[in-house]
Design a protein around this motif. Structure first.
Motif, PDB file in Angstrom:
ATOM      1  N   GLY A   1      41.636  11.905  50.062  1.00 51.14           N
ATOM      2  CA  GLY A   1      41.528  13.324  49.747  1.00 51.14           C
ATOM      3  C   GLY A   1      41.854  14.250  50.909  1.00 51.14           C
ATOM      4  O   GLY A   1      41.671  15.470  50.794  1.00 51.14           O
ATOM      5  N   ILE A   2      42.340  13.705  52.029  1.00 50.71           N
ATOM      6  CA  ILE A   2      42.689  14.544  53.169  1.00 50.71           C
ATOM      7  C   ILE A   2      43.883  15.422  52.815  1.00 50.71           C
ATOM      8  O   ILE A   2      44.876  14.952  52.270  1.00 50.71           O
ATOM      9  N   ASP A   3      43.772  16.702  53.129  1.00 48.50           N
ATOM     10  CA  ASP A   3      44.837  17.676  52.891  1.00 48.50           C
ATOM     11  C   ASP A   3      45.180  17.800  51.406  1.00 48.50           C
ATOM     12  O   ASP A   3      46.340  17.999  51.039  1.00 48.50           O
ATOM     13  N   THR A   4      44.172  17.662  50.561  1.00 52.61           N
ATOM     14  CA  THR A   4      44.347  17.858  49.121  1.00 52.61           C
ATOM     15  C   THR A   4      43.304  18.853  48.632  1.00 52.61           C
ATOM     16  O   THR A   4      42.250  19.032  49.253  1.00 52.61           O
ATOM     17  N   TRP A   5      43.602  19.498  47.502  1.00 51.26           N
ATOM     18  CA  TRP A   5      42.657  20.464  46.951  1.00 51.26           C
ATOM     19  C   TRP A   5      41.379  19.791  46.472  1.00 51.26           C
ATOM     20  O   TRP A   5      40.291  20.359  46.618  1.00 51.26           O
ATOM     21  N   SER A   6      41.490  18.615  45.913  1.00 49.88           N
ATOM     22  CA  SER A   6      40.284  17.917  45.471  1.00 49.88           C
ATOM     23  C   SER A   6      39.383  17.572  46.646  1.00 49.88           C
ATOM     24  O   SER A   6      38.151  17.695  46.558  1.00 49.88           O
ATOM     25  N   GLY A   7      39.979  17.151  47.757  1.00 49.98           N
ATOM     26  CA  GLY A   7      39.183  16.832  48.934  1.00 49.98           C
ATOM     27  C   GLY A   7      38.524  18.050  49.555  1.00 49.98           C
ATOM     28  O   GLY A   7      37.454  17.939  50.163  1.00 49.98           O
ATOM     29  N   MET A   8      39.132  19.208  49.412  1.00 54.90           N
ATOM     30  CA  MET A   8      38.557  20.430  49.970  1.00 54.90           C
ATOM     31  C   MET A   8      37.472  21.010  49.077  1.00 54.90           C
ATOM     32  O   MET A   8      36.449  21.507  49.562  1.00 54.90           O
ATOM     33  N   ILE A   9      37.686  20.951  47.757  1.00 60.56           N
ATOM     34  CA  ILE A   9      36.812  21.679  46.834  1.00 60.56           C
ATOM     35  C   ILE A   9      35.620  20.851  46.364  1.00 60.56           C
ATOM     36  O   ILE A   9      34.478  21.334  46.363  1.00 60.56           O
ATOM     37  N   LEU A  10      35.851  19.592  45.974  1.00 51.54           N
ATOM     38  CA  LEU A  10      34.796  18.809  45.340  1.00 51.54           C
ATOM     39  C   LEU A  10      33.546  18.619  46.208  1.00 51.54           C
ATOM     40  O   LEU A  10      32.431  18.684  45.683  1.00 51.54           O
ATOM     41  N   PRO A  11      33.646  18.369  47.530  1.00 54.77           N
ATOM     42  CA  PRO A  11      32.413  18.220  48.304  1.00 54.77           C
ATOM     43  C   PRO A  11      31.525  19.462  48.332  1.00 54.77           C
ATOM     44  O   PRO A  11      30.332  19.366  48.636  1.00 54.77           O
ATOM     45  N   HIS A  12      32.081  20.627  48.003  1.00 53.12           N
ATOM     46  CA  HIS A  12      31.302  21.860  48.006  1.00 53.12           C
ATOM     47  C   HIS A  12      30.989  22.340  46.589  1.00 53.12           C
ATOM     48  O   HIS A  12      30.566  23.477  46.399  1.00 53.12           O
ATOM     49  N   ALA A  13      31.184  21.482  45.603  1.00 51.91           N
ATOM     50  CA  ALA A  13      30.949  21.871  44.215  1.00 51.91           C
ATOM     51  C   ALA A  13      29.512  21.625  43.771  1.00 51.91           C
ATOM     52  O   ALA A  13      29.147  21.970  42.650  1.00 51.91           O
ATOM     53  N   PHE A  14      28.697  21.024  44.630  1.00 50.05           N
ATOM     54  CA  PHE A  14      27.313  20.708  44.267  1.00 50.05           C
ATOM     55  C   PHE A  14      26.400  21.086  45.438  1.00 50.05           C
ATOM     56  O   PHE A  14      26.539  20.522  46.522  1.00 50.05           O
ATOM     57  N   THR A  15      25.497  22.019  45.205  1.00 47.30           N
ATOM     58  CA  THR A  15      24.540  22.405  46.236  1.00 47.30           C
ATOM     59  C   THR A  15      23.169  22.599  45.607  1.00 47.30           C
ATOM     60  O   THR A  15      23.046  23.058  44.465  1.00 47.30           O
ATOM     61  N   ALA A  16      22.140  22.244  46.362  1.00 50.15           N
ATOM     62  CA  ALA A  16      20.779  22.326  45.846  1.00 50.15           C
ATOM     63  C   ALA A  16      20.286  23.764  45.737  1.00 50.15           C
ATOM     64  O   ALA A  16      19.476  24.078  44.861  1.00 50.15           O
ATOM     65  N   ILE A  17      20.771  24.648  46.594  1.00 50.50           N
ATOM     66  CA  ILE A  17      20.270  26.020  46.583  1.00 50.50           C
ATOM     67  C   ILE A  17      20.636  26.712  45.279  1.00 50.50           C
ATOM     68  O   ILE A  17      19.845  27.481  44.715  1.00 50.50           O
TER      69      ILE A  17
ATOM     70  N   PRO B   1      37.458  23.399  56.000  1.00 49.18           N
ATOM     71  CA  PRO B   1      38.922  23.484  55.924  1.00 49.18           C
ATOM     72  C   PRO B   1      39.610  23.105  57.228  1.00 49.18           C
ATOM     73  O   PRO B   1      40.737  22.601  57.209  1.00 49.18           O
ATOM     74  N   LEU B   2      38.951  23.346  58.350  1.00 51.92           N
ATOM     75  CA  LEU B   2      39.555  23.041  59.643  1.00 51.92           C
ATOM     76  C   LEU B   2      39.780  21.549  59.818  1.00 51.92           C
ATOM     77  O   LEU B   2      40.806  21.125  60.358  1.00 51.92           O
ATOM     78  N   ILE B   3      38.844  20.725  59.348  1.00 51.80           N
ATOM     79  CA  ILE B   3      38.968  19.279  59.569  1.00 51.80           C
ATOM     80  C   ILE B   3      39.652  18.572  58.412  1.00 51.80           C
ATOM     81  O   ILE B   3      40.143  17.454  58.585  1.00 51.80           O
ATOM     82  N   ILE B   4      39.707  19.177  57.237  1.00 54.72           N
ATOM     83  CA  ILE B   4      40.259  18.474  56.078  1.00 54.72           C
ATOM     84  C   ILE B   4      41.689  18.892  55.779  1.00 54.72           C
ATOM     85  O   ILE B   4      42.423  18.195  55.084  1.00 54.72           O
ATOM     86  N   SER B   5      42.129  20.053  56.305  1.00 53.16           N
ATOM     87  CA  SER B   5      43.472  20.553  56.011  1.00 53.16           C
ATOM     88  C   SER B   5      44.396  20.293  57.195  1.00 53.16           C
ATOM     89  O   SER B   5      44.056  20.607  58.342  1.00 53.16           O
ATOM     90  N   ASN B   6      45.573  19.740  56.899  1.00 50.89           N
ATOM     91  CA  ASN B   6      46.530  19.413  57.960  1.00 50.89           C
ATOM     92  C   ASN B   6      47.863  20.123  57.812  1.00 50.89           C
ATOM     93  O   ASN B   6      48.767  19.903  58.619  1.00 50.89           O
ATOM     94  N   SER B   7      48.030  20.936  56.792  1.00 51.99           N
ATOM     95  CA  SER B   7      49.317  21.577  56.564  1.00 51.99           C
ATOM     96  C   SER B   7      49.099  22.958  55.956  1.00 51.99           C
ATOM     97  O   SER B   7      47.998  23.309  55.521  1.00 51.99           O
ATOM     98  N   ASP B   8      50.187  23.737  55.921  1.00 51.49           N
ATOM     99  CA  ASP B   8      50.109  25.080  55.344  1.00 51.49           C
ATOM    100  C   ASP B   8      49.864  25.053  53.841  1.00 51.49           C
ATOM    101  O   ASP B   8      49.486  26.070  53.257  1.00 51.49           O
TER     102      ASP B   8
END
Length: 283
Positions: free
Chosen positions: A142-158, A219-226
């Motif tokens: 999932g590196i440098d993909t939309w799924s890798g960027m979005i899915l880990p932040h789609a679930f939060t306890a707050i 985004p800094l660590i998971i995104s590698n391209s424009d």
């Protein structure tokens, strides 16, 4: 009015004036960095990188806006930010609403224990789980993909906690009436609970969108391209070995701030309500 009431009324007026002055002072101090950012954005290259900079431009350079868009694909970065912030906001709102309804309305074994464990995750700093998240996303390609960027932040306890507190404040009579009319559990949730919870859901969405728009670390660590780089990460392009182009950097920062300001003013009542409503239900 008695003589005892007059000093009391005078004290209230004085306190009100002091509160207004304090609010004005705090607002002015808060806006100073924003005003400085805008002023430096319109300076020339030499003036913005001088050893002793002057924040008020000696001459205005609106062409810095065009130069900023020419130096980096700023438009693409803004679009990526909208996709990232919008995607995470949409997914978290949906998942939080479903989970909150389950914790608030459904009876199943271990519900209270599971909810307590879920809330306990709020005590874990996000920096602690950053490396395990990255390793998991990398193993799933999932590196440098939309799924890798979005899915880990789609679930939060707050989000689940806030919506659950609001759902607990909705009388069960509404659902029972819908069930008597032939609605199943899902229909009661969609047609009864969700419309009543629009203020809470909108508040959660506003806070989530603003937070993800300013998100830098993930985004800094998971995104590698424009293709997936967001605006907060793309601003580092203005820094190189020859120094920082402060005028262009702050012009790009001003451009990326404008959408947030627009969103805030359009959703101001939800934003303020989210601050004033502690727990979104009081239970």
């Amino acid at each position: 009015m008695t003589t005892e009431a007059m000093p009391l009324a005078g004290n209230k007026v004085l306190i009100r004036k002091l509160v207004v002055f304090a609010c004005f002072l705090v607002t002015a101090v808060t806006l100073i960095p924003v005003v400085m950012m805008i002023l430096v954005a319109f300076q020339s290259d030499a003036e913005s990188m001088a050893a002793r900079p002057s924040f008020w431009p000696s001459s205005w350079h609106p062409e810095n806006l065009t130069r900023a868009f020419e130096l980096v694909p700023l438009g693409r970065y803004l679009l990526n930010t909208v996709i990232f912030a919008g995607g995470t906001t949409l997914l978290e709102t949906v998942t939080a609403a479903l989970a909150a309804y389950a914790f608030a309305r459904l009876n199943f074994p271990g519900r209270s224990w599971l909810f307590g464990v879920y809330l306990a995750t709020l005590m874990i700093p996000s920096q602690v789980t950053l490396i395990p998240q990255f390793v998991l996303v990398a193993k799933l390609h999932g590196i440098d993909t939309w799924s890798g960027m979005i899915l880990p932040h789609a679930f939060t306890a707050i989000g689940v906690f806030l919506l659950r507190q609001f759902f607990l404040g909705i009388p069960r009579d509404y659902e029972e009436a819908a069930r008597l009319d032939g609605a199943n559990r899902w229909q009661a949730f969609i047609r009864v609970i969700v419309p009543l919870a629009v203020p809470a859901i909108a508040t959660l969405a506003v806070f989530k969108f603003i937070g993800q728009w300013n998100n830098l670390l993930w985004p800094l660590i998971i995104s590698n391209s424009d293709a997936t780089r967001t605006a907060s990460v793309g601003l580092q392009v203005f820094q190189d070995t020859n120094g920082t182009q402060w005028n262009l950097l702050l012009m790009a920062a001003t451009v990326t701030t404008v959408p947030l300001i627009i969103v805030f003013f359009l959703t101001q009542r939800w934003f303020v309500r989210g601050i004033t409503m502690s727990g979104l239900g009081g239970r």
